[in-house]
Write an enzyme that holds these catalytic residues in place. Structure first.
Site, PDB file in Angstrom:
ATOM      1  N   ASP A 294       6.874  -8.723   3.560  1.00 52.92           N
ATOM      2  CA  ASP A 294       8.099  -7.979   3.816  1.00 52.92           C
ATOM      3  C   ASP A 294       8.353  -6.930   2.745  1.00 52.92           C
ATOM      4  O   ASP A 294       8.068  -7.142   1.565  1.00 52.92           O
ATOM      5  CB  ASP A 294       9.274  -8.971   3.861  1.00 52.92           C
ATOM      6  CG  ASP A 294      10.595  -8.307   4.137  1.00 52.92           C
ATOM      7  OD1 ASP A 294      10.729  -7.706   5.215  1.00 52.92           O
ATOM      8  OD2 ASP A 294      11.493  -8.391   3.281  1.00 52.92           O
TER       9      ASP A 294
ATOM     10  N   GLU B 203       4.361  -4.663   5.727  1.00 56.63           N
ATOM     11  CA  GLU B 203       5.440  -3.848   6.259  1.00 56.63           C
ATOM     12  C   GLU B 203       5.696  -2.774   5.212  1.00 56.63           C
ATOM     13  O   GLU B 203       6.407  -2.992   4.229  1.00 56.63           O
ATOM     14  CB  GLU B 203       6.708  -4.681   6.488  1.00 56.63           C
ATOM     15  CG  GLU B 203       7.811  -3.865   7.154  1.00 56.63           C
ATOM     16  CD  GLU B 203       9.217  -4.221   6.710  1.00 56.63           C
ATOM     17  OE1 GLU B 203      10.164  -3.735   7.348  1.00 56.63           O
ATOM     18  OE2 GLU B 203       9.372  -4.967   5.726  1.00 56.63           O
TER      19      GLU B 203
END
EC number: 2.4.1.18
Length: 733
Positions: free
Chosen positions: A414, A467
């Site tokens: 993330d 990401e």
């Protein structure tokens, strides 16, 4: 004498007794437990609830211990022999017995001690945390925690009345690790660590950074969990995993927030358990044709509204859905269905909750002390100090933990952009340049490279996904080639451009035509996944359906055409739950998906389309084998802005049939002469306007015949009916 009688002939002083009573003794094992003095075993014990204390030997003989000082409940006395003994306390007519934790020797071995001291122990969870073990003939739990700047660390729980004086731990040399074996403590016990900082101040009680379980929020103690001994049945998947997760494999990911996918409304609106999801979620995703599940973070987190993206228990599957073995049931079930399972992983930041990592031992142990480096302004969270060897190792071990202990197939990391840049979301003067004066976070880059090198090296066949929302180069290139080493990267640019296009009224799309083509300029610079994730359907962004312009019919048609465009486009696929049946409202983490909508043929039609797109994608090598290779793509028509038509060829690089994808993003039916790579019959393998998808049933009667005499630079051509707001995929017979 017994095996672990302390060697030094120590005299128990009044100062020692007072320090033990006040909970500030730095070396409790140096004074408590059995000690040999002048050839006689003496036992020292501390119990603030006792008026009297005795040691009881194996023959049942009671050997009274003498209180050292009236004000401190420390007892001392000779206990003959060298065998096992236990302690018996008395007060106010009550009597109790317990094992003496201070008679047991260390558990951590020399190699572990060396690697922990060096900060290079790749599997710290095997040494730290709470392990249910047999030690020196007794069943109990071994506790170990890293707190190098503490004066004293104790493990506390119900069994010792949460009193940090009762089980102070042993410091292992220069490692900064404290450990203790507590007999008769096992699975399910709640515990925390009480830490006396080097300034003499008691810290808030801390959960275990390497704890394997946690209490149900809002309670936040760690829970002893025995994580060994699971019986896996996924050997076939593990053998085939590398091939199923390669750049040439079909990868279509169903992203799920486990707490809101489906709920038991007649049972207090509770979410599914891991065991229930192992049946219902796995069966559903498999039926829908997805190759992978991706779960929003399940590492234990205190606040439901963070969706797991602010974790505290990095080694604990959240108890919201069940204990660790039941999470393994979910992974195992996915593997038995031939599906992979990816976890969202958050090594970029953590919340400042007092029971967590913040100022863990009274110092900025895990985070930077300088808020310009250690505080995340966007999320009010703390940033790991990637320049500290032990912190990098903590996180790298955590990545290995999920991959090895839980057979997880990949980690989607993330917020990588926030890690890569020191000035991320900061104004001038709010960040600290790197050693070269630049904005790149060199320590975070090194950490990400280390994680990818270690995980791919130790766990063949896994995948890591970034990401990453900037143009940072070579995210998915090997470390030895100068990259970050990720297997794949989310294509955020493609997502932003194409959603911006389809949100526009078709009358204006001709002015933005190349938003849909621009992504092909860099489509093969990384190994891309095309993400329509949870981030696109929250915080006022609207649902996928309600992003679409026009009437209700046009909204559904636009969405079906966009999904066809996405599945025909180079890149692996990711779709967030609910988007597969055109959920009309934004995602709400407090409720379940609106499954009743599937009774509406429009929503059921979108669901069927996604299922058929997955089936076609998986079964057609031309649509997936060269997802990450420019040899697998060729434009037929990229410039017809007035008609808002796009067409391209997909190839597998082998003998498999080619596929041609055609999109019409206007609400006008067209009869269109289209260049084709070969003459002959082309099967209409998918038509997003088909009746079964809720469309108008217009198309090409199952196929087209291409003849010599090409256009668009192709050797052949065919007359094609393009339904309004549609995507067609043709495959060469």
């Amino acid at each position: 004498m017994s095996k672990h009688v302390q060697k030094p002939a120590v005299t128990l002083s009044q100062a020692d007794a007072e320090a033990l009573h006040q909970g500030r003794h730095g070396d409790p094992f140096g004074v408590l437990g059995p000690h040999e003095i002048d050839g006689i075993r003496r036992v020292r014990a501390f119990d603030p609830g006792a008026d009297e204390m005795a040691a009881v030997t194996e023959d049942g003989t009671e050997h009274p211990l003498t209180r050292v000082e009236d004000g401190a409940a420390v007892f001392d006395g000779p206990v003959p022999g060298s065998g096992h003994y236990w302690l018996r306390g008395r007060a106010d007519g009550a009597q109790w017995e317990f094992e003496d934790a201070f008679r047991f020797g260390p558990v951590i071995g020399e190699l572990d001690e060396y690697l922990l001291g060096e900060g290079t122990h790749q599997r710290i969870w095997t040494a730290l945390g709470a392990h249910v073990v047999e030690h020196e003939g007794r069943h109990g739990t071994h506790f170990a925690v890293w707190a190098p700047n503490a004066q004293r660390v104790s493990v506390v729980g119900e069994w010792n009345h949460w009193d940090g004086r009762r089980h102070p731990m042993r410091l292992r040399g220069a490692t900064g690790v404290w450990e203790i074996f507590v007999p008769d403590i096992g699975e399910g016990e709640a515990y925390k660590y009480e830490i006396l900082g080097r300034d003499g101040a008691l810290q808030p009680l801390k959960a275990d950074p390497v704890g394997f379980g946690s209490q149900h929020p809002p309670e936040n103690a760690s829970i002893v969990r025995h994580i060994g001994g699971y019986g896996w049945h996924d050997g076939r998947w593990m053998d085939e995993r590398a091939a199923r997760q390669s750049r040439t494999a079909p990868i279509s990911i169903y992203e799920v927030h486990l707490g809101s996918w489906r709920r038991r409304e007649n049972e207090g609106n509770r979410p599914l358990s891991y065991k229930e999801a192992a049946v219902e979620l796995v069966d559903y995703a498999h039926d829908m044709g997805f190759t992978h599940l991706e779960l929003l973070p399940i590492s234990e987190y205190p606040f439901d509204g963070s969706w797991g993206y602010q974790p505290v228990g990095m080694f604990a599957p959240t108890i919201r859905f069940g204990p660790p073995h039941e999470f393994r049931d979910l992974v195992n079930a996915a593997h038995e269905k031939g599906m992979g399972l990816i976890l969202d992983w958050v090594p970029g930041h953590y919340p400042s909750d007092p029971h967590g990592l913040a100022k863990f031992d009274g110092t900025h142990l895990y985070e930077h002390a300088d808020p310009r480096e250690g505080f995340h302004q966007d999320w009010n969270t703390l940033i790991y100090n990637y320049g500290r060897t032990e912190v990098r190792n903590f996180l790298t071990s955590n990545a290995l933990y999920w991959l090895e202990e839980y057979h997880v197939d990949g980690l989607r990391v993330d917020a990588v952009a926030s890690m890569l840049y020191r000035d991320y979301s900061r104004k001038e003067g709010e960040w600290v340049p790197n050693r070269h004066g630049g904005r790149e976070n060199l320590e975070a880059i090194e950490f990400l490279q280390k994680v990818n090198t270690v995980t791919y090296g130790e766990c063949p066949g896994i995948m890591t996904v970034a990401e990453e929302s900037t143009s940072f180069p070579h995210v998915s290139r090997p470390v030895d080639a100068g990259g970050l080493g990720f297997g794949f990267k989310w294509n955020m640019g493609w997502m932003n451009d194409t959603l911006s296009y389809v949100e526009k009224d078709p009358i204006y799309r001709r002015h933005h035509h190349h938003q849909m083509t621009f992504g092909l300029h860099y489509a093969f610079s990384e190994n891309f996944i095309l993400p329509i994730s949870h981030d696109e359907v929250v915080h006022g962004k609207g649902s996928m359906l309600n992003k679409m312009p026009g009437s209700e019919w046009e909204k559904f048609a636009n969405l079906r055409a966009y999904y066809g465009f996405m599945w025909g486009h180079p890149g692996k696929k990711l779709l967030f739950m609910g988007c597969e049946f055109a959920q009309p409202s934004e995602w709400n983490h407090n409720g379940q998906l609106p499954w009743g909508l599937l009774d509406d043929p429009r929503h059921g039609g979108v669901q069927r389309l996604v299922r058929d797109l997955n089936t076609l994608y998986r079964g057609t090598p031309a649509l997936h084998a060269l997802d990450c290779d420019p040899a697998g793509f060729q434009w037929i028509e990229a410039n017809d802005a007035d008609a808002s038509v796009y067409a391209w060829i997909r190839r597998s690089g082998g003998p498999d049939p080619e596929a041609v994808v055609v999109c019409n993003f206007t609400p006008v039916e067209r009869r269109y002469r289209l260049g084709m790579p070969q003459a002959g019959r082309w099967r209409e393998a998918l038509n997003s306007d088909a009746d079964i998808y809720g469309g108008g049933g217009r198309g090409n009667m199952g196929g087209i015949d291409a003849a010599d005499g090409g256009v668009n630079g192709q050797p052949a051509s065919a007359e094609v009916t393009l339904p309004p707001l549609s995507t067609l995929i043709f495959v060469k017979d």
